[in-house]
Design an enzyme around this catalytic site. Structure first.
Site, mmCIF file in Angstrom:
data_model
loop_
_atom_site.group_PDB
_atom_site.id
_atom_site.type_symbol
_atom_site.label_atom_id
_atom_site.label_comp_id
_atom_site.label_asym_id
_atom_site.label_seq_id
_atom_site.Cartn_x
_atom_site.Cartn_y
_atom_site.Cartn_z
ATOM 1 C CG HIS A 1 -2.074 -7.522 10.045
ATOM 2 N ND1 HIS A 1 -0.927 -7.014 9.475
ATOM 3 C CD2 HIS A 1 -2.846 -6.449 10.364
ATOM 4 C CE1 HIS A 1 -1.006 -5.696 9.446
ATOM 5 N NE2 HIS A 1 -2.156 -5.332 9.968
ATOM 6 C CD GLU B 1 -1.238 0.153 3.712
ATOM 7 O OE1 GLU B 1 -1.669 1.305 3.928
ATOM 8 O OE2 GLU B 1 -1.562 -0.836 4.375
ATOM 9 C CB CYS C 1 -2.114 -4.744 6.294
ATOM 10 S SG CYS C 1 -1.810 -3.159 7.097
#
Length: 456
Positions: free
Chosen positions: A259, A86, A118
């Site tokens: 994550h 990103e 993400c």
């Protein structure tokens, strides 16, 4: 007709993070916040960052070139290459196209970039696996690059930054096998974290709402995964940890990677999965000490309820240390790599845990990207990962980095802010801080074309 590829998954991993970091204890002092706010409250120890000498192109070039070199991969053996990021430098030209200079005459390589906060790296992994499984596959391997430079404006979010990139070699006969058909996905429209201002590297963030979105996405993706797993019902869902009186559904995963916006959120999220097991089987002896009223709690309330959080964090404390903590060693020492975060977690796990303790084991993995997109998937270790662990060499590489004071970090954030979207620009950062074999920016010309060198 030739047989279809088997045991598709990850065959090699390369990880890149910058050579310098800021210590979160020192950052707490510099920011004038209470001791432990970043280190205990967020679970962060150190944070990687870079000045204007590095960008997403240099990160991706470094990670990919090192993957090819360290595993002796023939560039002609790659038929698919996709990048998840990103960190955008161009609204049209892909990072993947920049990487093509590493592949010489091999121009027959599918894939471009995939973007959603993400989550882009995970979507690229899915695309790579799908390509190998498809009729389009030509017998070659795929590469996925996932990485970002996570920067925030001054304030509460700045210590949750980070930087790094992961390169994955994907193909058949892999030692880290993606379990076929076992994915659960959750997609929704949300403004929890987004970057509408293309003149800035900084996002707009609603922190509390984003954590809420993350938790909801974890719940939904895990439920979807469990439903898929139950449908398979082929005897492969055995529990490898615990006996009948102590096991839960969570125990079918020997290790887990998440994550990692912050390591504290990872700890809470692992506990959240045990809460799901409780709701599914509250009468299990495992949950004998759990307050019965938690079973009937309103779902929305459960997302932020401190009793739920504390109860299941306590119940998972030992398992977290054994099964999840190895996967957050990169995150706590480098911060959030955005698209690279969950995959650096897998790299951390492979590097930290002994090969003998990994063979035959299952790894659960949760990926989240704001906006939002999330998936829960799983891998099985099918052979030795010693080579990958040796190449990654994460603990010693983390140890060899250079600490810089928060004042310098602050100055470098300002330097990046000034350099963003500039043309006819020469970077001001010191190239001597960059490690050998690393790509770095030397010039941006008056047409915005970027030039790089490799540190000798």
């Amino acid at each position: 007709m030739s047989s279809r590829p088997q045991n598709i998954g990850i065959k090699a991993i390369e990880l890149y993070f910058p050579s310098q970091y800021v210590d979160q204890v020192e950052l707490e002092k510099f920011d004038g916040v209470s001791a432990g706010k970043y280190t205990i409250g967020l679970g962060q120890t150190k944070m990687s960052f870079c000045d204007d000498r590095e960008d997403i192109y240099s990160f991706a070039l470094t990670a990919t070139s090192k993957l090819l070199k360290n595993y002796n991969i023939d560039p002609n053996s790659i038929g698919f290459l996709e990048v998840g990021t990103e960190t955008l430098l161009d609204k049209s030209k892909s990072v993947k196209s920049v990487l093509m200079q590493l592949f010489g005459d091999n121009t027959n390589i599918e894939g471009v970039d995939t973007i959603n906060a993400c989550y882009g790296g995970t979507n690229a992994v899915f695309n790579a696996i799908n390509w190998v499984e498809s009729s389009a596959w030509d017998g070659r391997d795929a590469i996925v690059v996932a990485g970002d430079i996570a920067l925030y404006a001054k304030g509460n979010a700045r210590p949750t930054g980070g930087a790094g990139a992961v390169a994955l070699l994907i193909g058949p006969n892999a030692p880290i096998v993606a379990e076929p058909g076992l994915r659960g996905t959750y997609m929704q429209h949300a403004y929890d974290f987004y970057k509408p201002d293309l003149t800035s590297e900084y996002p707009y963030v609603d922190g509390h709402y984003s954590v809420n979105c993350y938790s909801k996405a974890l719940d939904a993706a895990y439920r979807a995964y469990c439903k898929r797993e139950a449908k398979q019902a082929n005897g492969t869902n055995g529990v490898t940890n615990g006996d009948a009186s102590t096991k839960t559904g969570l125990d079918r995963f020997d290790y887990m990677a998440f994550h990692s916006p912050t390591c504290k959120l990872v700890q809470k999220s692992y506990a959240r999965l045990l809460y799901h097991d409780y709701l599914a089987n509250a009468d299990s002896p495992v949950f004998a000490e759990v307050a019965p009223e938690l079973r009937d709690m309103d779902y929305e309330k459960s997302l932020t309820d401190k009793v739920v959080e504390k109860t299941f964090m306590t119940l998972t404390k030992k398992r977290f240390q054994e099964r999840v903590n190895p996967a957050i060693q990169v995150a706590t020492n480098c911060g959030n790599m955005y698209c690279g975060s969950v995959w650096s977690g897998l790299a951390s796990l492979i590097s930290v845990v002994d090969n003998k303790d990994l063979e035959g084991k299952r790894i659960g993995l949760f990926s989240y990207g704001s906006g939002l997109a999330a998936s829960f998937l799983s891998f099985r270790i099918n052979g030795s990962v010693d080579k990958i662990s040796d190449v990654l060499n994460i603990p010693s590489r983390l140890e060899s980095r250079r600490a810089v004071p928060p004042e310098t970090y602050d100055q470098m954030c300002d330097l990046r802010k000034q350099a963003h979207l500039q043309k006819d620009y020469t970077p001001k950062g010191d190239p001597s801080t960059i490690l050998p074999g690393t790509y770095y920016l030397t010039k941006v010309d008056d047409m915005f074309k970027r030039e790089y060198a490799i540190k000798e």
